[in-house]
Structures are given as structure tokens and as C-alpha cells.
Design a protein around this motif. Structure first.
Motif, short mmCIF file in Angstrom:
data_model
loop_
_atom_site.label_atom_id
_atom_site.label_comp_id
_atom_site.label_asym_id
_atom_site.label_seq_id
_atom_site.Cartn_x
_atom_site.Cartn_y
_atom_site.Cartn_z
N GLY A 14 0.82 -1.21 0.00
CA GLY A 14 0.00 0.00 0.00
C GLY A 14 0.85 1.26 0.00
O GLY A 14 0.59 2.20 -0.76
N LEU A 15 1.86 1.28 0.86
CA LEU A 15 2.76 2.43 0.90
C LEU A 15 3.46 2.60 -0.45
O LEU A 15 3.60 3.72 -0.96
CB LEU A 15 3.80 2.26 2.01
CG LEU A 15 3.29 2.28 3.45
CD1 LEU A 15 4.41 1.89 4.42
CD2 LEU A 15 2.71 3.63 3.80
N MET A 16 3.90 1.49 -1.02
CA MET A 16 4.59 1.54 -2.30
C MET A 16 3.68 2.10 -3.40
O MET A 16 4.14 2.88 -4.23
CB MET A 16 5.11 0.15 -2.71
CG MET A 16 5.91 0.18 -3.98
SD MET A 16 6.94 -1.29 -4.32
CE MET A 16 5.80 -2.62 -4.17
N SER A 17 2.41 1.74 -3.38
CA SER A 17 1.51 2.24 -4.43
C SER A 17 1.40 3.76 -4.39
O SER A 17 1.39 4.41 -5.44
CB SER A 17 0.14 1.58 -4.32
OG SER A 17 -0.58 2.08 -3.22
N VAL A 18 1.36 4.33 -3.20
CA VAL A 18 1.29 5.79 -3.09
C VAL A 18 2.61 6.42 -3.51
O VAL A 18 2.63 7.40 -4.27
CB VAL A 18 0.90 6.23 -1.65
CG1 VAL A 18 1.01 7.74 -1.49
CG2 VAL A 18 -0.49 5.74 -1.30
N LEU A 19 3.71 5.87 -3.04
CA LEU A 19 5.02 6.43 -3.38
C LEU A 19 5.32 6.32 -4.87
O LEU A 19 5.93 7.21 -5.46
CB LEU A 19 6.12 5.77 -2.55
CG LEU A 19 6.07 6.10 -1.06
CD1 LEU A 19 6.96 5.16 -0.27
CD2 LEU A 19 6.44 7.56 -0.81
N ARG A 20 4.86 5.24 -5.49
CA ARG A 20 5.03 5.09 -6.94
C ARG A 20 4.29 6.20 -7.68
O ARG A 20 4.80 6.76 -8.63
CB ARG A 20 4.46 3.75 -7.40
CG ARG A 20 5.36 2.59 -7.28
CD ARG A 20 4.60 1.35 -7.70
NE ARG A 20 5.51 0.30 -8.10
CZ ARG A 20 5.12 -0.92 -8.40
NH1 ARG A 20 3.84 -1.24 -8.36
NH2 ARG A 20 6.00 -1.83 -8.75
N SER A 21 3.08 6.45 -7.27
CA SER A 21 2.25 7.39 -8.02
C SER A 21 2.50 8.85 -7.65
O SER A 21 2.34 9.74 -8.48
CB SER A 21 0.77 7.06 -7.85
OG SER A 21 0.36 7.25 -6.52
N LYS A 22 2.93 9.12 -6.43
CA LYS A 22 3.08 10.50 -5.98
C LYS A 22 4.53 10.93 -5.76
O LYS A 22 4.79 12.12 -5.63
CB LYS A 22 2.32 10.70 -4.65
CG LYS A 22 0.87 10.32 -4.67
CD LYS A 22 0.05 11.43 -5.22
CE LYS A 22 -1.42 11.06 -5.15
NZ LYS A 22 -2.27 12.20 -5.11
N GLY A 23 5.44 9.99 -5.63
CA GLY A 23 6.81 10.33 -5.28
C GLY A 23 6.89 10.65 -3.80
O GLY A 23 5.87 10.67 -3.09
N TYR A 24 8.09 10.91 -3.33
CA TYR A 24 8.28 11.18 -1.90
C TYR A 24 7.62 12.49 -1.50
O TYR A 24 6.87 12.55 -0.53
CB TYR A 24 9.78 11.21 -1.57
CG TYR A 24 10.05 11.46 -0.11
CD1 TYR A 24 9.89 10.44 0.82
CD2 TYR A 24 10.45 12.71 0.33
CE1 TYR A 24 10.13 10.67 2.17
CE2 TYR A 24 10.69 12.95 1.67
CZ TYR A 24 10.53 11.93 2.58
OH TYR A 24 10.75 12.15 3.91
N ASP A 25 7.89 13.54 -2.24
CA ASP A 25 7.38 14.86 -1.87
C ASP A 25 5.87 14.96 -2.03
O ASP A 25 5.22 15.68 -1.27
CB ASP A 25 8.07 15.95 -2.68
CG ASP A 25 9.54 16.09 -2.31
OD1 ASP A 25 9.87 15.91 -1.13
OD2 ASP A 25 10.35 16.36 -3.21
N GLY A 26 5.31 14.26 -2.98
CA GLY A 26 3.88 14.38 -3.25
C GLY A 26 2.99 13.51 -2.38
O GLY A 26 1.78 13.73 -2.31
N ALA A 27 3.57 12.52 -1.73
CA ALA A 27 2.78 11.59 -0.91
C ALA A 27 2.42 12.24 0.43
O ALA A 27 3.31 12.65 1.17
CB ALA A 27 3.56 10.30 -0.68
N SER A 28 1.14 12.31 0.72
CA SER A 28 0.72 12.86 2.01
C SER A 28 0.62 11.74 3.05
O SER A 28 0.44 10.57 2.69
CB SER A 28 -0.63 13.56 1.89
OG SER A 28 -1.68 12.61 1.78
N LEU A 29 0.74 12.10 4.30
CA LEU A 29 0.64 11.10 5.37
C LEU A 29 -0.75 10.46 5.39
O LEU A 29 -0.87 9.26 5.66
CB LEU A 29 0.96 11.73 6.72
CG LEU A 29 2.42 12.09 6.90
CD1 LEU A 29 2.65 12.81 8.21
CD2 LEU A 29 3.29 10.84 6.84
#
Length: 186
Positions: A14-29
């Protein structure tokens, strides 16, 4: 209040799916917590260092995936070489959903991700390349040629992921994997 129970692999996926799509800076908590199946407090309980710890855990998970699903398969001398290559290619198709997923390394090499995680990104990419280099050398290639082919394999996969994702097509990715098979059948 007790922390929520979520399987580790499911949470990391789940974490990977967000980081893949948003990148580090774009991923919100909030996005990371929702994708992990946890409340923010539970996520911080597991990862006291916040988003940086979460991302590092995902990169470690990705490196373990490469070790188990590419490296160990391509270096398993108990199996025929064509079977090993088929299995590794099948696993690559799966992790990238036939070219519809973005690579974690690409996503994290943008913005501040590379500054924070450059060493982990390099380790994962080097393991990937080492897997194909070893396989090429076992096929009888001299080391320099095996390295060149392994590098080109990684580059081809990354390029085809960008093309497939941006065009909404799986064909470029699948065609690339087929060319990679031919590259190592020679």
C-alpha cells in the motif's frame, strides 16, 4: 487504543503504491495511512521517523523482492537457464502490472527522494543489474558484454514503463520483455 493489525507485506504494498504514483514529496501522510490500511497514529507507531522511515522500509522491501524474484531465480543453477529467464520476466511483468505501474526507483529519483534515498536506490538498481550480469556471464558472455546487456536491460524496462504508463498501453512493456528474452537467448 491498540494499534491496528495489518499484514506487513500488505502494508508495504500500500505504501509503495502511493510512493510510486506521488513520489516522496507528493505523498501525504493521510494517503500513506489509507493505503497502508492504518490510522496515522498507528503508522507513526510503526514508523516513528515518519515518511522517511516508511519510504526506507518500502525500498528495503523492493530490494528484498528483487533478491527473491530476480536475483535468486537468475542465479539458480539447479534450473535450466531458459526457465530461469522466463520466471524472472514473469515476475517483472507482475510487479509492474504489465507496464501499468511506475517503478519505485523512478518515482523516488525525483525531487528530494534521490537526496534522501540515493544509496538505497543505487543498491536496488545494482542488485537488479548484477542479476542480469551474472546470468549473461553464465550464458558465456565476457564480463564487459554482460554488464552492457544488464545495463541495457534495466534501461529498456524503465523506458518501456514510462511509455506504457503514459500511453495507457501494455504493448511497449510486453514487447520490451520479449526483446530482453531474445537478447539472452543469443
Amino acid at each position: 487504543m491498540r494499534p491496528q493489525k495489518v499484514k506487513e507485506e500488505q502494508m508495504l504494498e500500500g505504501l509503495m503504491s502511493v510512493l510510486r504514483s506521488k513520489g516522496y514529496d507528493g505523498a501525504s501522510l493521510m494517503e500513506l495511512a489509507n493505503a497502508a490500511g492504518l490510522k496515522k497514529a498507528s503508522l507513526y507507531h510503526r514508523y516513528p521517523g515518519g515518511k522517511k522511515d516508511m519510504t526506507s522500509a518500502v525500498l528495503t522491501y523492493m530490494e528484498e523482492w528483487i533478491r527473491d524474484n530476480i536475483y535468486k531465480i537468475l542465479t539458480d543453477q539447479d534450473k535450466a537457464m531458459n526457465i530461469r529467464l522466463e520466471e524472472a520476466i514473469k515476475n517483472i511483468r507482475t510487479i509492474y502490472n504489465d507496464g501499468q505501474e511506475v517503478c519505485m526507483y523512478r518515482s523516488l529519483s525525483l525531487d528530494s527522494g534521490i537526496a534522501l534515498f540515493g544509496a538505497q536506490i543505487r543498491e536496488g538498481i545494482n542488485l537488479w543489474i548484477e542479476s542480469f550480469k551474472h546470468f549473461g556471464m553464465e550464458k558465456g558472455m565476457i564480463e564487459a558484454k554482460a554488464i552492457n546487456k544488464a545495463n541495457q536491460t534495466f534501461i529498456d524496462i524503465q523506458g518501456s514503463l514510462v511509455l506504457s504508463k503514459s500511453m495507457g498501453l501494455t504493448k511497449p512493456f510486453i514487447d520490451t520483455l520479449n526483446r530482453i528474452k531474445k537478447r539472452y537467448d543469443q
